[in-house]
Design an enzyme around this catalytic site. Structure first.
Site, mmCIF file in Angstrom:
data_model
loop_
_atom_site.group_PDB
_atom_site.id
_atom_site.type_symbol
_atom_site.label_atom_id
_atom_site.label_comp_id
_atom_site.label_asym_id
_atom_site.label_seq_id
_atom_site.Cartn_x
_atom_site.Cartn_y
_atom_site.Cartn_z
ATOM 1 N N GLY A 114 10.183 -3.178 4.403
ATOM 2 C CA GLY A 114 8.976 -2.961 5.198
ATOM 3 C C GLY A 114 7.690 -3.346 4.502
ATOM 4 O O GLY A 114 6.598 -3.050 4.994
ATOM 5 N N GLN A 115 7.803 -4.023 3.346
ATOM 6 C CA GLN A 115 6.590 -4.405 2.615
ATOM 7 C C GLN A 115 5.904 -5.580 3.312
ATOM 8 O O GLN A 115 6.539 -6.579 3.634
ATOM 9 C CB GLN A 115 6.931 -4.785 1.165
ATOM 10 N N HIS A 158 1.887 -1.162 -4.100
ATOM 11 C CA HIS A 158 0.994 -0.076 -3.725
ATOM 12 C C HIS A 158 1.814 1.133 -3.322
ATOM 13 O O HIS A 158 2.934 1.015 -2.838
ATOM 14 C CB HIS A 158 0.057 -0.484 -2.584
ATOM 15 N N ASN A 208 6.935 0.589 -0.365
ATOM 16 C CA ASN A 208 7.878 -0.305 0.297
ATOM 17 C C ASN A 208 8.132 -1.497 -0.617
ATOM 18 O O ASN A 208 7.191 -2.077 -1.164
ATOM 19 C CB ASN A 208 7.310 -0.776 1.641
ATOM 20 N N HIS A 246 1.636 4.433 -0.860
ATOM 21 C CA HIS A 246 0.981 5.114 0.253
ATOM 22 C C HIS A 246 0.945 6.602 -0.064
ATOM 23 O O HIS A 246 1.935 7.168 -0.534
ATOM 24 C CB HIS A 246 1.782 4.925 1.546
ATOM 25 N N ILE A 296 -6.202 0.309 6.560
ATOM 26 C CA ILE A 296 -6.876 -0.029 7.819
ATOM 27 C C ILE A 296 -6.032 0.395 9.027
ATOM 28 O O ILE A 296 -6.525 0.400 10.143
ATOM 29 C CB ILE A 296 -7.208 -1.543 7.924
#
Ligand code: AMP
Ligand code: ZN
Length: 110
Positions: free
Chosen positions: A91-92, A98, A85, A100, A31
């Site tokens: 930075g998760q 997941h 991450n 990216h 998103i």
């Protein structure tokens, strides 16, 4: 996990524009895209991140890694960046593992 937003997407309880799905994986756009094309690839089975993988996940992670190029190709990408991450300091923000996939324009060096 009942309070995990990505588990809710897997369960169809939250919407996502799914671009790839099989029995083990789901891919959909983020998103908050950080590139022209920015997809997230998740295992359907909940695990927090790389740190929580066990030997039982070996087939799943191998399948995920070998499917990433197919998902990138189906999005029209020939070159792309994959990031996962791990942990808040990494930075998760969503604690369902997941990967990216970023691409679609020239990415800066890393
Ligand atoms: P990370 O910071 O690595 O945990 O990445 C979390 C990613 O999930 C970010 O790209 C968010 O924009 C994305 N995200 C959060 N909620 C949703 C959602 N409901 N649908 C799609 N992407 C989401
Ligand atoms: Zn989950």
């Amino acid at each position: 996990m009942s309070d995990c937003i990505f588990c809710k997407i897997v369960a169809g309880e939250l919407p996502a524009k799914v671009v790839y799905e099989n029995d083990q994986l789901l891919a959909f756009p983020t998103i908050e895209p950080k590139a022209d094309t920015h997809l997230l690839v998740i295992p359907k089975k909940h695990t927090e991140n790389l740190n929580t993988l066990t030997a039982d996940d070996a087939d799943m992670i191998a399948h995920l890694m070998t499917t990433l190029p197919k998902i990138a190709a189906s999005a029209g990408l020939t070159g792309y960046r994959t990031i996962t991450n791990t942990g808040a300091e990494g930075g998760q923000e969503v604690f369902h593992m997941h990967f990216h996939i970023l691409g679609g324009d020239q990415l800066p060096g890393f």
